[in-house]
Each structure stands twice: as structure tokens, then as C-alpha cells.
Design a protein around this motif. Sequence first.
Motif, mmCIF file in Angstrom:
data_model
loop_
_atom_site.group_PDB
_atom_site.id
_atom_site.type_symbol
_atom_site.label_atom_id
_atom_site.label_comp_id
_atom_site.label_asym_id
_atom_site.label_seq_id
_atom_site.Cartn_x
_atom_site.Cartn_y
_atom_site.Cartn_z
ATOM 1 N N UNK A 114 -3.145 8.944 6.969
ATOM 2 C CA UNK A 114 -1.826 8.829 7.455
ATOM 3 C C UNK A 114 -1.702 7.482 8.182
ATOM 4 N N UNK A 115 -0.462 7.119 8.634
ATOM 5 C CA UNK A 115 -0.337 5.723 9.419
ATOM 6 C C UNK A 115 -1.319 5.869 10.547
ATOM 7 N N UNK A 116 -2.093 4.783 10.681
ATOM 8 C CA UNK A 116 -3.073 4.523 12.003
ATOM 9 C C UNK A 116 -3.183 3.074 12.194
ATOM 10 N N UNK A 117 -3.688 3.018 13.200
ATOM 11 C CA UNK A 117 -4.131 1.454 13.673
ATOM 12 C C UNK A 117 -2.681 0.533 13.605
ATOM 13 N N UNK A 118 -2.946 -0.592 13.267
ATOM 14 C CA UNK A 118 -1.902 -1.475 13.001
ATOM 15 C C UNK A 118 -2.038 -2.249 11.754
ATOM 16 N N UNK A 119 -1.123 -3.336 11.474
ATOM 17 C CA UNK A 119 -1.243 -4.252 10.244
ATOM 18 C C UNK A 119 -0.970 -3.174 9.022
ATOM 19 N N UNK A 120 -1.578 -3.333 8.056
ATOM 20 C CA UNK A 120 -1.686 -2.728 6.762
ATOM 21 C C UNK A 120 -1.925 -1.325 6.547
ATOM 22 N N UNK A 121 -2.559 -0.771 7.773
ATOM 23 C CA UNK A 121 -3.138 0.423 7.889
ATOM 24 C C UNK A 121 -2.069 1.492 8.470
ATOM 25 N N UNK A 122 -1.012 0.912 8.932
ATOM 26 C CA UNK A 122 0.261 1.424 9.652
ATOM 27 C C UNK A 122 1.181 1.990 8.453
ATOM 28 N N UNK A 123 0.607 2.843 7.528
ATOM 29 C CA UNK A 123 1.346 3.540 6.502
ATOM 30 C C UNK A 123 0.477 4.442 5.776
ATOM 31 N N UNK A 124 1.145 5.370 5.028
ATOM 32 C CA UNK A 124 0.229 6.244 4.156
ATOM 33 C C UNK A 124 -0.583 5.421 3.205
ATOM 34 N N UNK A 125 -1.802 5.896 3.055
ATOM 35 C CA UNK A 125 -2.559 5.164 2.041
ATOM 36 C C UNK A 125 -3.789 5.890 1.693
ATOM 37 N N UNK A 126 -4.532 5.437 0.481
ATOM 38 C CA UNK A 126 -5.677 5.734 0.122
ATOM 39 C C UNK A 126 -6.895 5.000 0.722
ATOM 40 N N UNK A 127 -7.949 5.689 0.883
ATOM 41 C CA UNK A 127 -9.051 4.898 1.581
ATOM 42 C C UNK A 127 -10.476 5.460 1.015
ATOM 43 N N UNK A 128 -11.380 4.448 0.658
ATOM 44 C CA UNK A 128 -12.676 4.667 0.354
ATOM 45 C C UNK A 128 -13.674 4.330 1.224
#
Length: 217
Positions: free
Chosen positions: A178-192
Motif C-alpha cells: 500500500x502507499x507508504x513513505x514518499x515519492x514513487x512509493x506513495x501509491x499501491x505497488x508491487x515490490x520484490x
Amino acid sequence: MGVSDDHILENNLYIYSFNNTVNMVDDLGQWPKWIENAVKVGVGIVAIGIGVGVSAVSGGSATPVLVTSLKIALASTAVGATTSAGVSAIKHRTSTGSWKGAGNAALSGAIDGAANGFMWGGISTGGAFSVIASTGAQVREIGRLKPTNKKGKGYYGIKYDIKKPNGNYTTKSFELHSPHSCGPHNRWHWQQNTWNNKTGTISSKKSKHWTLWGKEF
């Protein structure tokens, strides 16, 4: 109906949207919108099924794979619905100059967004589980993953070991964030993430990120 037809009454004048234009929309003049959305949901279901099937065949447990896949797909569905509803309402206001009818536009957008979200959530989780199982990776954990060096409750995903050429193993995970931190991480995303099994931590420098629709950033 062709423009050269001489006998217009011989053609079906009520075929558009199955003669239900009040409740159905067909942008291309061929199929009602709900069919397109049903197909998208079907694609998501098939993708999840493939991931569960491949995991089971390779010796894994199907139940946790299915549960985690559905949780991730449903989260993606909620994100898609919310985002698309807002965008559709604003687009309606911009194009018409009025908020009248924005509610219907938002509802239609939410349905379309939900279908898109479920499809891409299913494809992503199904694809991840299939690739992990087919490459012979050893699954360590499925569910909510919480590294010791990060705050919060963690995120849903799968943690697995990949064998390196030297015979050692690297532990990685694929998660829906879920969105967290700031910048590009501030949106829903997949992470490895790459894990240190001795400390239970992850290395931010080695993490990879993708949008919900699969674009790396």
C-alpha cells in the motif's frame, strides 16, 4: 447494417447493447461493457488458478497460495475501483462542466476499475507463484511478511529461496504494498525484496518496484 441497404426495416434496429441502453454501455458498438469486465475477472481467476495449480504440482500447498492470491487480488480490486471512480467523476465534471451525473460516472468507473484491478492482481500473483514454482524455488513463507527493520504489520506476499550458481541460496519475496513513505512509493505497488535470514531484515538498495499494471520504477 450497411449504408447501401435498401430495406432498412429488414435489419435489427435494437441490437445495440442488447436493446438495454439505459443500463448498458458499449463504446465500440459491438458488446455491452459488462461482458468486457466479466472477461477481465475471468482472466484474473484463471491466472490465480494457474498459480495455485503449478504450486500444487510442484509439491507446494495449494490452500495458502489460493488465500494469499485472493487477498492480493481483492486489494488490487479495491484500489482499482477507488482510483477509477475518482478519475471518472472528475473527467465527467471536466467534459460536461457540471457535477450532475458524476455519481453515475463514478459508479461506472468503479466497476471498470475493479475489474481491471482484479485482473492485474490475479495475473501478478498467479504469474509470481507460477514462476517461483516452475524455477524450483523453495517457498519459505506465504502470507503477511514483516521484516524486523521496518515498521508496521508487513505486507501480503510470498517469500522464497533461489539457488545461486555457487550452490548457496538467496531469499527474496514478492509483495503487494500500500502507499507508504514518499515519492514513487506513495501509491499501491508491487515490490520484490531481498532478505537476510539471520537478522530478518530486508535491503532497500536491492528492492525492485512495479506499478499495479506492471511498469517498473
